[in-house]
Design a protein around this motif. Sequence first.
Motif, short mmCIF file in Angstrom:
data_model
loop_
_atom_site.label_atom_id
_atom_site.label_comp_id
_atom_site.label_asym_id
_atom_site.label_seq_id
_atom_site.Cartn_x
_atom_site.Cartn_y
_atom_site.Cartn_z
N ASP A 1 -14.53 25.73 20.98
CA ASP A 1 -14.26 26.67 22.06
C ASP A 1 -15.55 27.21 22.67
O ASP A 1 -15.67 27.33 23.90
N GLN B 1 -18.87 19.71 33.98
CA GLN B 1 -17.62 19.14 33.49
C GLN B 1 -17.91 18.25 32.29
O GLN B 1 -18.95 17.59 32.22
N GLU B 2 -16.98 18.24 31.35
CA GLU B 2 -17.18 17.43 30.16
C GLU B 2 -17.33 15.96 30.52
O GLU B 2 -18.15 15.24 29.93
N SER C 1 -16.99 24.63 24.90
CA SER C 1 -16.30 24.56 26.20
C SER C 1 -16.74 25.69 27.11
O SER C 1 -16.95 25.50 28.31
N GLN C 2 -16.90 26.87 26.52
CA GLN C 2 -17.38 28.00 27.31
C GLN C 2 -18.80 27.78 27.82
O GLN C 2 -19.15 28.14 28.94
N GLU D 1 -21.66 25.26 34.39
CA GLU D 1 -21.03 24.61 35.54
C GLU D 1 -21.12 23.09 35.42
O GLU D 1 -21.48 22.38 36.36
N LEU E 1 -20.12 24.87 28.50
CA LEU E 1 -20.02 23.91 29.60
C LEU E 1 -19.61 24.62 30.89
O LEU E 1 -20.15 24.36 31.97
N LYS E 2 -18.66 25.50 30.73
CA LYS E 2 -18.17 26.23 31.91
C LYS E 2 -19.26 27.12 32.50
O LYS E 2 -19.44 27.20 33.71
N LYS E 3 -20.00 27.78 31.61
CA LYS E 3 -21.07 28.67 32.07
C LYS E 3 -22.20 27.88 32.75
O LYS E 3 -22.82 28.36 33.70
#
Length: 776
Positions: free
Chosen positions: A664, A676-677, A667-668, A674, A670-672
């Motif tokens: 988790d 994409q996986e 994933s956060q 910007e 990656l989001k921060k």
Amino acid sequence: MMFAKEQSVEDPKDTRPKDVQIPVRHSSTLATLGHSPFAPHPEPTDTNPTPTERKSSKIHTPEKKLTLFAFHLAILEKSATGLGALAFIWATTVVLGGFSDALRRNDFAFVTIILVIEGIRIFSRSHELEWQQLPAHPLSNSFRAIQFRVLQPYNKRAPENRNIKGHHYLGWIVASKFISRALSCLQLLSAVTCVTLSLMRLVDQDYGEEVQSKRNARISLNIFYGLALGEALIYLVERSYWVWRIYWCRLLENVSREYMLGPMGIVPIRRFFYEIYTKCINDSVFDGFKMNLVSFAKDLLDSEFHEEQLMGLRVLQKLVLNDRFVFGTLRKIGSSTSTMERLIEMLNWKNPGEEEIRLCAAQIVSELAGRRRNVLRVAAIPGAMESLSSLLHSGRTSYQINPDMEHSFSELNLLGLLIFKKLSADHDNCWKIGSTRGLLSKIIDLTGSSRSVLVRDSGTPTTQSRIVKRSLQVVKMLVDTDGEVGKMLRQEISKIVFTVSNIREIVKNGDIQMQKLGIEILKSLSMDDHAKEEIGNTGGVIKLLVSIFFMPGSSDEVNYVCNQAGETLAMLALESSNNCDRILKKPEVLRKLISVLTDPVLRINASRILLNLCAYTRIECYDSLSQVAVALPTVLKAIMKEKEKLLEVSIGLATQLCKITNPDEFSQALKKAEIQEIDLVEKLVEILKEYEYPDIKVPRIRRFVIEQAIWMMNSDSNSVGLFEKFGMESLLESVAETTSELECFHIFSGSVGLSRHRKTMSYLVETASSIMSAGN
């Protein structure tokens, strides 16, 4: 925690292809100005003579003027001597033997006088050269026994009696010049008298009625007077030619000036000329062409007298310091084992009166060691290392008694260190240096100095600071040696109790150049596990390196030192839980490391330090690393944008950060960031495609990519499909076929790998392939 357990797992199957050709590339970035232990570098190649050296070996040396002059003089002298011998034989066998009863009283007197004065001339000529050579040859064969007996009592007395020896020596020179000139004037007077008497009789032609009545008597007398006249005239021509070339044209001074021998150069040049001339007179006139100034100086080194030894050393010293003659001179010295042995022997002389001899010999040996073809020859001489080691004697006890000797000891120290620096360029010599008893301790001892010597910005460097800097250069070359020899040297140097503490003071108080050398030495010593712990145990070293690493960079040189400190910290943290604890002792260190991940100068080494801290910190200390997770977005951005070394270490750091976080948090991050996986997966696959073969500049990049892929596929089953989509399975097969020993080590010493990874590439590839197969 997961990663800490995995680090202890050994790969049960170690199958690695060893026949992969690795491309070599060169780096120009700031962080790779020096050789980094995190990537191998090729061995230096042997150097051929430069165009200047080739040209210098073909230059016609000034000594050819002397040999040609001696050749001309010898021809004239032998011609005169031949005519004189013929005249003597003619007078005794033909004139006096056949017509003595018919000669008038005045002709008999003339013949007798001419024979006597020519005999005197020949006798004085044979001894004139010996007296002429005495000022240039103070201990010539004719006077060695006499002078030795005169000077011997004074040699055994106190040093203050040396002036008396000088007065006797000066007296011999004055006497030799007087006797030489007296003999020369006697010869000149004899020749003029012979010319006068011979011309008088040849012009007069009044030999008396008895001679006229006897067949061939008149012709015999004319022939005799003609031979005597010819001999005397040739001698006068020779003498005029001598005076013109020596005193008017100043041949000897010009040759000395061309060789740049300095004010004292005329003495050996004069003696060299007399040696050539004497050889041409006594042997063949062509023998002088076989002599040269270097061979002459080499012969003087074998003398039993210091004056001659010093004369030869000064000549060789001047020649090796002259760019025009250095190549040919060193080639002649290097091809003579006996000469090199003699020079090495002189280095070990301890008599205070022989300091100049030691200094000259050390300078010549230094130049010899600077030529790659002579490096092994110097070190191969029996006892060479022990003799060279004597140059590193500090002499503190001696110059406390005689302060004037301090400068000589310092110069010897500098020359000795310079010789060892040049010898250390060869791998075999490094082993000899390390195995010579007490030598490493002497070198390390010279790195220790008072704080006043190491104060920064002190203006012109002092002799002591130069000694410290040069000793650091020698130590650096020794600890940078690769292979088993380098391992032995690093162990032996780290065992010396003053090594790390001396370098700590240098890094703390020295100038920027000393700091650079000291930090590089610590970095190389860190390759040895024992030395790594010794450095960590020495108080203040790690704290000092941390402060230098975060020091603001005001110039490229300061930035380089900061990066070297960072690289050293990364080395100390590698596979050392104790050093990881020492680095993490202050909580702000992690915060500062995270903050410089975006610094264009420090980010590579900051990433290396964090990577090793995450990988090798003890499990019970993992709580202190929790704050590092905030750096994951920055690291992921670097993976997407950067190249080469920063890309390599960013992938490795990302893998370690993922192992101390959960899916988790990943994933956060990656989001921060910007990202994409799917983009990250595509980037990792592109990296494997780009590095189809192991790369010498980034040897661990494919390993880190596969480790990151394994973590992503283990943490999220959807990642398996993404990797499959971009052809990861076929790329893994390609990696399996191109794996190399290059990818199996953490660090490198030259081209030799050290500190092998616990997991082989084959094991990682098989693990990734099995995960993908299970996912499908």
